[in-house]
Design an enzyme around this catalytic site. Structure first.
Site, PDB file in Angstrom:
ATOM      1  N   ARG A  92     -15.517 -16.515  -6.790  1.00 25.36           N
ATOM      2  CA  ARG A  92     -16.507 -16.980  -5.812  1.00 25.36           C
ATOM      3  C   ARG A  92     -17.759 -16.102  -5.817  1.00 25.36           C
ATOM      4  O   ARG A  92     -17.665 -14.867  -5.808  1.00 25.36           O
ATOM      5  CB  ARG A  92     -15.887 -16.954  -4.417  1.00 25.36           C
ATOM      6  N   HIS A 140      -9.591  -9.775  -0.567  1.00 25.61           N
ATOM      7  CA  HIS A 140     -10.661 -10.229   0.303  1.00 25.61           C
ATOM      8  C   HIS A 140     -10.699 -11.743   0.488  1.00 25.61           C
ATOM      9  O   HIS A 140     -10.960 -12.242   1.577  1.00 25.61           O
ATOM     10  CB  HIS A 140     -11.987  -9.749  -0.317  1.00 25.61           C
ATOM     11  N   GLU A 142     -27.092 -10.428  -2.783  1.00 24.29           N
ATOM     12  CA  GLU A 142     -25.768  -9.852  -3.048  1.00 24.29           C
ATOM     13  C   GLU A 142     -25.424 -10.033  -4.521  1.00 24.29           C
ATOM     14  O   GLU A 142     -26.144 -10.726  -5.258  1.00 24.29           O
ATOM     15  CB  GLU A 142     -24.713 -10.511  -2.152  1.00 24.29           C
ATOM     16  N   HIS A 166     -12.616  -7.427  -2.927  1.00 23.52           N
ATOM     17  CA  HIS A 166     -13.971  -6.940  -2.638  1.00 23.52           C
ATOM     18  C   HIS A 166     -14.042  -5.489  -3.108  1.00 23.52           C
ATOM     19  O   HIS A 166     -13.137  -4.702  -2.820  1.00 23.52           O
ATOM     20  CB  HIS A 166     -14.263  -7.038  -1.142  1.00 23.52           C
ATOM     21  N   ARG A 174     -18.683  -9.424  -8.131  1.00 19.51           N
ATOM     22  CA  ARG A 174     -17.701  -8.493  -7.574  1.00 19.51           C
ATOM     23  C   ARG A 174     -16.429  -8.335  -8.400  1.00 19.51           C
ATOM     24  O   ARG A 174     -15.772  -7.297  -8.299  1.00 19.51           O
ATOM     25  CB  ARG A 174     -17.399  -8.825  -6.110  1.00 19.51           C
TER      26      ARG A 174
END
Ligand code: FAD
Ligand code: SIN
Length: 524
Positions: free
Chosen positions: A384, A349, A113, A241, A288
């Site tokens: 994060r 998110h 990811e 997100h 992200r």
């Protein structure tokens, strides 16, 4: 009614359940959850859980990726600890019945990811959280020492304040004796006394109009601890997100996992033009915060309401096999991901900040632990890294359980003088619209002024407007009998205040907090 337990656990997601299973080996546990045991954010997790399993991956690489994403605010000691302890906790999840996908050679099928330099995400198809929740829920339900109270809403934690003491913010000796729990079926509020309490109430996504979080994510734990004069930090770091399914009118927004971009899906404008290279050399797989800001910018330039995620060039059979849930959801609204582009927008998110805890999940308030998304442990810093949340939840639940057992065995007593909840002079609100309208207004304020891109002026506006609904809601709360809707609104207003206040105090752009008034320095 007064109830006595050794351990009280508020929340039935990955953190609460893992902790409950562990402390139940030593004492009687009361596990409360405001919905059913399974209705948690954990159940919605898609991509997976990050941990180092095979070479060429290494602890050092996972540590480096986490710290890089965190934009200078991670606590390196905590990062090292979580990365090192993650694999053992995942082994435990497997022993407790969780299934993670494997390849034909018997090794884990690891996904990648945004922000990860290696494939290191263990997953179960594209519904990893559901699988973890299933295994943990089964274990908790079968445990003789755990009493599960569903539809039970924690209103406030109990401290010396409820014994009549005046507690100042500087007080270093605040103690927790349990919590007032509203039974949502009967409307009665019980006094649940416990030697040790764990707050594992998850996130705050419903502060925003568009969120991937289920309706339970209303920041209750953070608000309770803040009201009790505990410490809360890093609230300005709200993670959006980049890719939730554009499907107006539907809440929560359905997530299109980042693992799909890890598998090769590409972001494009509505005109079919790739745009991510303009923003970052990692393109669609940049961390992200960068991808969400890039999409936000593209939407502002074009005036469009969404961009596209393109999977049409990928191996069609593998695509459907790896992402069956996304395929099913998209098909249900007429999108065939093998041949059609998926319309996506950013959505609130995850909250990186929360209740400040030490390396064992202990908060500033004595006998009160916090774990999972509700906690600010130092792992995430200002942003994060994907799939680091589930692993944080299990690592801290384990450490908190060990520390809680140590405290419990050292001998703790509870005052019998805690008063019962008194709502004699209150009535049910006559009009629900007083609550629902303020809820909508709060989401508008946060979405319009405290979103992906902020400014001093926007934050000031948000603060002024929030003050009005804060005053109205506090007045209503004082006069009203407890209800879930009113408590959640009040909690979200408390949490919104903390997000705005901490965003105003941060005079820079860093990680998830981006202000046009303070252009970012390199690597922040
Ligand atoms: P939760 O799972 O949210 O559980 C909170 C519990 O507290 C619930 O039982 C709730 O009912 C209860 N509760 C709340 N308030 C009260 C109250 N007042 N009284 C009683 N009970 C209360 N992270 C990853 O690492 N990997 C992923 O792939 C991933 N995918 C995600 C996908 C989606 C769509 C979303 C929304 C998040 C995802 N995340 C992922 C983030 C991750 O799922 C969450 O951060 C994590 O599951 C939080 O777990 P938790 O135990 O802290 O809280
Ligand atoms: C996702 O699957 O994209 C979400 C992963 C996460 O939030 O960690």
């Amino acid at each position: 009614m007064k109830k006595h337990f050794d351990f009280l656990v508020i929340g039935s997601g990955i953190a609460g359940l893992t902790y409950a299973i562990k402390v139940a080996e030593k004492g009687k546990v009361c596990l409360v959850t405001k919905n059913t045991l399974a209705e948690t954010t954990t159940s919605y997790a898609q991509g997976g859980i990050a941990a180092v399993t095979y070479e060429p991956d290494s602890f050092e690489k996972h540590i480096e990726d986490t710290i890089k994403a965190g934009a200078g605010l991670c606590n390196e000691e905590i990062v090292r600890m979580v990365v090192a302890e993650g694999p053992a906790r995942i082994k435990e999840l497997i022993e407790w019945g969780t299934n993670f996908d494997k390849n034909s050679d018997g090794n884990f099928d690891l996904a990648k990811e945004g922000g990860h330099t290696e494939h290191r995400i263990l997953h179960h198809k594209d519904n990893t959280g559901y699988e973890i929740q299933r295994a943990l829920t089964r274990k908790v339900k079968n445990h003789k020492n755990i009493t599960c109270l569903e539809n039970s809403f924690a209103v406030d934690i109990i401290t010396q304040h409820h014994l009549g003491e005046v507690i100042k913010k500087t007080n270093t000796n605040i103690e927790c004796y349990g919590a007032y729990i509203l039974n949502l079926k009967t409307g009665k509020t019980d006094t649940v006394l416990a030697k040790i309490t764990m707050v594992a109430t998850g996130g705050t996504g419903n502060l925003y109009h568009t969120t991937t979080n289920p309706l339970i994510a209303t920041g209750d734990g953070i608000a309770m601890v803040y009201r009790a004069k505990g410490k809360v930090e890093n609230m300005e770091f709200v993670q959006f997100h980049p890719t939730s399914l554009y499907h107006p009118g539907y809440r929560p927004s359905f997530l299109i996992t980042e693992a799909l971009r890890g598998f090769g899906a590409i972001l494009k404008t509505r005109q079919g033009i790739e745009f991510m290279e303009k923003y970052d050399s990692r393109a669609s797989l940049a961390p992200r915060d960068i991808v969400a800001r890039a999409i936000d910018n593209e939407l502002k330039i074009s005036g469009d309401e969404y961009v596209y995620l393109d999977c049409t060039h990928l191996d069609k059979e593998e695509l459907i096999n790896k992402f069956p849930n996304i395929n099913k959801k998209c098909l249900s609204i007429g999108i065939d991901i093998r041949n059609d582009l998926i319309p996506v927008v950013p959505a609130a998110h995850y909250l990186c900040g929360g209740i400040e805890t030490d390396e064992n999940g202990l908060s500033y308030i004595k006998r009160l632990f916090a774990a999972g998304e509700v906690a600010s442990t130092g792992l995430h810093g200002a942003n994060r890294l994907a799939s680091n949340s589930l692993v944080e939840g299990v690592v801290f639940a384990d450490r908190a359980a060990k520390e809680a057992i140590r405290l419990f065995e050292s001998g703790i007593s509870i005052s019998e003088n805690v008063p019962e909840w008194n709502d004699d002079r209150t009535v049910y609100p006559e009009e629900m619209i007083l609550i629902t309208q303020n809820y909508k207004e709060l989401q508008q304020i946060m979405s319009n002024y405290v979103g992906i891109v902020r400014s001093d002026l926007r934050l000031k506006r948000a603060f002024t407007r929030l003050e009005i609904i804060f005053r109205e809601t506090e007045e209503l709360y004082r006069k009203s009998k407890l209800s879930q809707q009113l408590c959640e609104l009040r909690n979200l207003i408390n949490v919104g205040y903390l997000v705005i206040k901490m965003a105003m105090e941060r005079k820079e752009s860093r990680g998830l907090h981006y202000s046009i008034d303070y252009p970012p320095k390199k690597n922040l």
